[in-house]
Structure formats: structure tokens, C-alpha cells
Design an enzyme around this catalytic site. Structure first.
Site, short mmCIF file in Angstrom:
data_model
loop_
_atom_site.label_atom_id
_atom_site.label_comp_id
_atom_site.label_asym_id
_atom_site.label_seq_id
_atom_site.Cartn_x
_atom_site.Cartn_y
_atom_site.Cartn_z
N TYR A 1 0.64 0.96 12.94
CA TYR A 1 1.26 -0.14 12.31
C TYR A 1 2.60 0.53 11.02
CZ TYR A 1 3.04 -4.06 9.32
OH TYR A 1 3.49 -5.14 8.92
N LYS B 1 -3.74 -12.14 13.13
CA LYS B 1 -3.76 -12.61 14.27
C LYS B 1 -4.49 -12.57 14.98
CE LYS B 1 -0.02 -9.78 12.41
NZ LYS B 1 0.46 -10.15 10.67
C1 LIG Z 1 -2.19 -3.04 14.05
C2 LIG Z 1 -2.11 -3.66 12.50
N1 LIG Z 1 -2.32 -3.37 11.74
C3 LIG Z 1 -2.55 -4.30 10.33
C4 LIG Z 1 -1.62 -5.03 10.09
C5 LIG Z 1 -1.17 -5.67 8.86
O1 LIG Z 1 -2.10 -6.96 8.31
P1 LIG Z 1 -1.57 -7.69 7.81
O2 LIG Z 1 -0.15 -7.74 8.19
O3 LIG Z 1 -2.55 -9.02 7.62
O4 LIG Z 1 -1.41 -7.50 6.48
C6 LIG Z 1 -0.49 -5.65 11.34
C7 LIG Z 1 0.21 -6.02 10.43
O5 LIG Z 1 1.04 -6.88 11.67
C8 LIG Z 1 -0.51 -4.44 12.16
O6 LIG Z 1 0.15 -5.28 13.23
#
Ligand SMILES: Cc1ncc(COP(=O)(O)O)c(C=O)c1O
Length: 399
Positions: A115, A213
Site C-alpha cells: 500500500y 476495510k
Molecule cells: C493493504 C492496506 N493496508 C493498510 C491500510 C491502511 O489502513 P487505514 O486506512 O485504516 O489506516 C490500507 C488502506 O487503504 C490498505 O489498503
């Protein structure tokens, strides 16, 4: 409770409704305990709780019953000793990776196409803190093995299904490699969700989720989790106490509510995503579809083996007209799907990486990774599949 008798109205209202009236019935929804602090009516008892000699709660950053209920549920789901919840996925990742490796100067081998914001965080740590982090193509275990061999490594950090190109990593194989070289394997399984993958059952030491998510799935909570051993949980608790990014009870309560329909939602999303992927693969306006459930996906066989016959609820595709103007026409013409920078919700959502998640990545690097001006990431919701396909067709007609 001598004080209760004869107290004046000013005192009475301040102290009103401190406890729930008792009853025999067990609530079908968990109690939401919003209280920030807990009164033991005994300094000695409070001392024991602070000293971890007695189970209990003292203050919101140290733990709350409702957040703990979610943590226990997540640990049971993942098959780990414990889990700790944070205010976002990023907060969970930052706390764990820092505590596990960066703070102690440990070396990290990380997947190159994680990400974008996690990659940005790691690069900032390299620049600002001299962190030893190297990036590899983790879809190729030989490249990971070579990187692990180069120097003693503390942490191997991967995503089970990477965002947004949906490349799949072989968790069992990478766990073996990590352990052979003495490293901890941490897997961000956000895209797979616990329905497709429980990485700890394949040898991962730590499982990370953006609960924002699929696990919550209703688009109304930011949250993250780190699941692992009791030792990891202890280190994470130290982080929530000192860094303060612990998940508050109301968010935890919403996550529990969301998690109860996780399996139903994800199965439906996977089924519809498979249909959407097949449909788009033969659409004249589409150049390429990336979906692990399609036989032409480079890791289709691995996905089949690793995810129990499900392939996820996200479909990434490239428009033939790979221009920003065409992508904008597509996004503006969608009637049902939201053009929104999240995924895994009840409702369909589409993300345009070039202006959002990968905005800060140089166009040449984006192209090298396989993201162009026509790449779109579609998170399939639980709406009627016919309506989802009709919405996509309607928007593609305007491209
Ligand atoms: C694979 C993945 N990990 C971590 C995150 C980060 O999560 P958050 O947006 O809840 O901070 C995201 C956010 O899109 C993600 O897609």
C-alpha cells in the site's frame, strides 16, 4: 453506599446512572462501555490492575472492555494468542513495525508494491531515521530469499494480496524463508480478509488488518489491528499507552457489529467480483483485467490454493483509452458505485490510483509497477450483481 442517602441534587445528578440495572438476560449485542476510567473503590485493587497483577481496566489508552471484546474476537479468528486494536490501519502498522524493527535498528525486507502510504512511511523512516529497509518483489520467493541472505534481517513485511495490482504472495513459503533466516514474518491481510486467509495458520508471526476495510465493512469506522503472540501484544499495549493510538470503544463496538456479517458479505463480494472480472475481460473498452480468479492472473494457481477457492472482492482494470480524461468520464458517469478512496464496504467503490493512492509516485515508477492513467480499482459491494454490471457498462459507454 452511605453517601447516596441525603445527597443534594447537584451531587445526585453528577453521580447519576453510573451502573446499569442488573437483569438475567444476556444482551445479544455486546455492551458499549464508553467509560474512560474505572473506579475500584480500593486503591490497593487499582494498584494491582495498574501493575498487571489483576485483570481489569483503568484508563482508555490501557484497554477498554469493548475494545478488548473485539481484540479477543480477532485473536480467535486469526488463531493468534492476542490482538491489539489501533485507531487506523496505518497506526497499527507504524506501531508494530517501529516496535519490532525500526526502533532497535533491525533490518527490514519489505514487499515493493505494498500500500502506497505504507511504502511512503517506510521511505520516510529511511530518510529521517536511517531505517534499514529494502524493497523486493515478494511474489518471487527467490528474490526474497536472496534479500534475506544479504544481511541479518529482523522483519519480512508483506501483503497477502497487494493494493491495487492484486499480486499474491505465497505466505507459507515466505514464512519458511523468514524463519530460516531468523526473521519475523508480518502479513497485512487487509485485501484478503480473514475469510480468504488466516496467515498465522500458514506460519506468519503477525497478522495486520486495516479493519476500516472488510472487517468493519460499513464505511463508518477507521481502525487497525495487530494480531500475534502475547509478547507482541505486550509491546503493542506499551505503544497504545505511550503513543496513544488505541481504538476507542465506540469504534470497536461498530467493528464487532460489522464483523458479524463479514463472511456473508465477503462471499457475496467474491462471487460478484468473479462475474465482474469475467464481464470486463471481454469488454471492448477494457485493455486488461487483474483479478486473481481469472486463469490469466500470474498467481491464479497460488490464489486458488491459498484462499480456499475465493479470490477477493476487488477487481483492477485498465481502460483501453489510458488517459485521465477517459478515466474521469468513466468515474463521472457511474450512477451506483461511489468514486471513493476506500474498499471492502457494503457498497461498490472505485478508486483512481493516478490521482489518489499513487498520486505522489512518479509516473515512470507507476508505469514500472503496472499502473497507468487508465488503471482503476473497483471494490465490489453487496448490491445486486446485475445492477453493478449495468453501472459499469453504463459508465464504460461514456469513455
Ligand atoms: C493493504 C492496506 N493496508 C493498510 C491500510 C491502511 O489502513 P487505514 O486506512 O485504516 O489506516 C490500507 C488502506 O487503504 C490498505 O489498503
Amino acid at each position: 453506599m452511605g453517601i447516596e442517602k441525603g445527597i443534594r441534587i447537584g451531587t445526585r445528578v453528577v453521580r447519576s446512572a453510573r451502573a446499569l440495572p442488573s437483569g438475567d438476560g444476556i444482551p445479544v449485542a455486546p455492551p458499549l462501555v464508553q467509560s474512560v476510567a474505572f473506579d475500584y473503590r480500593s486503591a490497593a485493587a487499582q494498584d494491582e490492575v495498574f501493575g498487571n497483577d489483576r485483570a481489569g481496566y483503568v484508563y482508555g489508552r490501557y484497554g477498554t472492555p469493548t475494545t478488548a471484546a473485539l481484540e479477543i474476537a480477532l485473536a480467535e479468528l486469526e488463531g493468534t494468542a492476542a490482538a491489539t486494536c489501533f485507531v487506523s490501519g496505518m497506526a497499527a502498522i507504524a506501531a508494530f513495525v517501529d516496535a519490532c524493527a525500526v526502533a532497535g535498528g533491525g533490518r527490514i525486507v519489505a514487499q515493493e508494491d505494498i500500500y502506497g502510504q505504507v511504502r511512503a512511511l517506510f521511505e520516510r523512516w529511511i530518510r529521517e531515521r536511517g531505517a534499514k529497509i529494502i524493497f523486493v518483489d515478494a511474489t518471487d520467493p527467490r528474490k526474497v530469499e536472496a534479500a534475506l541472505r544479504e544481511a541479518p534481517t529482523t522483519l519480512l513485511y508483506i501483503e497477502a494480496m497487494a493494493n491495487p495490482l492484486l499480486r499474491i504472495t505465497d505466505v507459507a513459503a515466505l514464512a519458511k524463508l523468514a524463519h530460516t533466516s531468523g526473521a519475523t514474518l508480518a502479513v497485512d491481510a487487509t485485501f484478503a480478509s480473514p475469510v480468504l486467509l488466516r496467515p498465522a495458520t500458514l506460519g506468519a508471526d503477525v497478522v495486520i488488518h486495516s479493519l476500516t476495510k472488510y472487517v468493519n465493512g460499513h464505511g463508518d469506522v477507521m481502525a487497525g489491528s495487530v494480531a500475534g503472540s502475547a509478547e507482541v501484544a505486550k509491546a503493542m499495549r506499551d505503544r497504545t499507552i505511550l503513543d496513544g493510538a488505541y481504538l476507542p470503544p465506540h469504534e470497536a463496538w461498530l467493528c464487532i457489529r460489522g464483523m458479524r456479517t463479514l463472511e456473508l458479505r465477503v462471499r457475496r463480494q467474491c462471487e460478484t467480483a468473479q462475474r465482474v472480472a469475467r464481464h470486463l475481460a471481454s469488454h471492448p473498452k477494457i485493455a486488461r483485467v487483474r483479478y486473481p480468479g481469472l486463469p490469466d492472473h500470474p498467481q491464479h494457481e497460488l490464489a486458488k490454493r491459498q484462499f480456499g477457492g475465493l479470490f477477493g472482492g476487488v477487481v483492477t482494470f485498465d481502460l483501453k483509452d489510458a488517459t485521465k480524461a477517459a478515466a474521469f468520464r468513466f468515474l463521472d458517469a457511474l450512477q451506483l458505485a461511489a468514486s471513493a478512496t476506500t474498499l471492502g464496504d457494503l457498497f461498490s467503490e472505485v478508486l483512481y490510483p493516478a490521482i489518489s493512492s499513487h498520486r505522489r509516485v512518479a509516473p515512470e515508477e507507476r508505469a514500472r509497477l503496472g499502473i497507468n492513467e487508465g488503471t482503476l480499482r473497483f471494490s465490489v459491494g453487496i448490491e445486486d450483481p446485475d445492477d453493478i454490471v449495468a453501472d459499469l457498462d453504463g459508465a464504460l459507454a461514456k469513455v
